[in-house]
Design an enzyme around this catalytic site. Structure first.
Site, short mmCIF file in Angstrom:
data_model
loop_
_atom_site.label_atom_id
_atom_site.label_comp_id
_atom_site.label_asym_id
_atom_site.label_seq_id
_atom_site.Cartn_x
_atom_site.Cartn_y
_atom_site.Cartn_z
N ASP A 45 0.95 -1.18 -0.07
CA ASP A 45 -0.07 0.22 -0.12
C ASP A 45 0.90 1.30 -0.04
O ASP A 45 0.49 2.38 -0.14
CB ASP A 45 -1.17 -0.01 1.21
CG ASP A 45 -0.17 -0.02 2.47
OD1 ASP A 45 1.01 -0.27 2.57
OD2 ASP A 45 -1.12 -0.04 3.51
N SER A 46 2.28 1.24 0.02
CA SER A 46 3.22 1.95 -0.03
C SER A 46 3.01 2.74 -1.59
O SER A 46 3.37 4.11 -1.62
CB SER A 46 4.55 1.49 -0.40
OG SER A 46 4.75 0.52 -1.02
N ASP A 84 -1.04 -6.31 0.01
CA ASP A 84 -1.35 -5.65 1.12
C ASP A 84 -2.93 -5.45 1.41
O ASP A 84 -3.67 -5.18 0.62
CB ASP A 84 -0.58 -4.22 1.19
CG ASP A 84 0.51 -3.97 2.18
OD1 ASP A 84 0.64 -4.89 3.06
OD2 ASP A 84 1.30 -3.18 1.88
N LYS A 113 -1.14 -9.53 3.14
CA LYS A 113 -0.28 -8.93 4.07
C LYS A 113 -1.16 -7.93 5.15
O LYS A 113 -1.92 -7.25 4.55
CB LYS A 113 1.00 -8.22 3.82
CG LYS A 113 1.89 -7.51 4.82
CD LYS A 113 3.14 -7.20 4.35
CE LYS A 113 3.37 -5.93 3.83
NZ LYS A 113 3.02 -4.57 4.60
N GLU A 115 -1.05 -5.75 8.47
CA GLU A 115 -0.06 -4.80 9.60
C GLU A 115 -0.78 -5.19 11.12
O GLU A 115 -2.16 -5.07 11.01
CB GLU A 115 -0.10 -3.39 9.63
CG GLU A 115 0.66 -3.15 8.15
CD GLU A 115 1.03 -1.43 8.17
OE1 GLU A 115 0.37 -0.83 9.12
OE2 GLU A 115 1.18 -1.13 6.68
N GLU A 182 9.70 -4.26 9.90
CA GLU A 182 10.03 -2.86 9.54
C GLU A 182 10.65 -2.20 10.25
O GLU A 182 9.93 -1.92 11.51
CB GLU A 182 8.88 -2.31 8.60
CG GLU A 182 9.24 -1.06 8.11
CD GLU A 182 8.31 -0.57 7.33
OE1 GLU A 182 7.26 -1.06 6.77
OE2 GLU A 182 8.20 0.97 6.84
O1 KIV Z 1 3.63 -1.06 1.52
C1 KIV Z 1 4.67 -1.50 1.57
O2 KIV Z 1 5.42 -1.33 0.54
C2 KIV Z 1 5.18 -2.48 2.67
C3 KIV Z 1 6.53 -2.68 2.74
C4 KIV Z 1 7.42 -1.42 3.10
C5 KIV Z 1 7.47 -3.87 3.59
O3 KIV Z 1 4.74 -2.64 3.37
#
Ligand code: KIV
Length: 266
Positions: A45-46, A84, A113, A115, A182
């Site tokens: 989600d970056s 994510d 993924k 968090e 992280e």
């Molecule tokens: O969103 C993302 O790119 C991430 C990485 C920084 C691990 O979660």
């Protein structure tokens, strides 16, 4: 070259072969990253920050994630694709299952993924008992940025380190098959990596994790955001050739020359 699966990643951990993960958000970069030997593509989600120009990952929607995951999974032939679960898409186990279902069925993700530590254990169990493979994410959790108050190293105090280790073990027990750590001290990351049977991937977590992940635009030095100190500009080193930059990253992960001391926190 066969497909990368969770069995391959477990084998790599067992054989102490480092796993190279990289974010990707579209088809063209996916093709280059695969050719360069990346094992796992993370549709992070970056993308909210590096693709959409948002000032955090919070505005990213499930539709955005499904769209970008599809862009990646349609062309990925070997790499495992992880998507994510964006902010506010996994508040309850039922909501999380609905989000994960979309990311896998419409987006083609192989794993999702999430968090979070202890508060996510019930959700992780709910997903993994229903055939949704889960990657946990501990340490600096960008979706909690307004709670944390800044992008800074986590787990430095003894109590916080113990909590992180307990959370990691709890996520594994709940069925998580992979874990991202992280921005935590290298010693703590090494301890967690040793304690877990599942592969542990670090970003700003030292060289002793089972693998590394970076945000693609950070390691190419093309991000609109401030590049974190734990990233290395591989594009500059490789004279502006994107394929070589990513292949050099993969090699540096495999031979443990990345991350070096200057990309690591104590
Ligand atoms: O969103 C993302 O790119 C991430 C990485 C920084 C691990 O979660």
């Amino acid at each position: 070259m066969g497909k990368v699966t969770i069995s391959s990643l477990n084998r790599m951990k067992r054989d102490r072969e480092k796993i190279a993960m990289l974010t990707s958000y579209d088809a063209s970069f996916t093709r280059i990253a695969e050719k360069a030997g990346v094992d796992v593509l993370l549709v992070g989600d970056s993308l909210g920050m590096v693709v959409q120009g948002q000032d955090s990952t919070l505005p990213v929607s499930v539709d955005d994630m499904v769209y970008h995951t599809g862009c990646v999974s349609r062309v990925a032939q070997h790499a495992m694709v992880i998507a994510d679960m964006p902010f506010m898409s996994h508040g309850t186990p039922e909501q999380a299952l609905n989000t994960a279902g979309r990311l896998m069925k419409e987006g083609g993700a192989h794993m999702v993924k999430i968090e979070g530590g202890a508060p996510q254990v019930e959700t992780v169990r709910h997903l993994t008992e229903r055939a949704v493979p889960v990657c946990g994410h501990l340490g600096l959790m960008p979706q909690s940025i307004h709670q944390i108050g800044g992008y800074r190293v986590q787990g430095r105090e003894e109590r916080a380190g113990v909590q992180l280790l307990e959370d990691a073990v709890a996520l594994q027990r709940a069925g998580a098959q992979l874990l991202v750590l992280e921005c935590i001290p290298a010693l703590l990351a090494a301890e967690v990596t040793q304690a877990l049977e599942i592969p542990v991937i670090g970003i700003g977590a030292g060289v002793e994790t089972d693998g590394q992940v970076l945000v693609l635009y950070d390691m190419l030095g093309i991000s609109v955001n401030k590049v974190p100190s734990f990233a290395r500009n591989f594009l500059e080193e490789c004279g502006g050739d994107i394929g070589s930059a990513i292949a050099t990253y993969v090699k540096a992960v495999r031979d443990k020359t990345f991350p070096a001391k200057e990309h690591t926190f104590e």
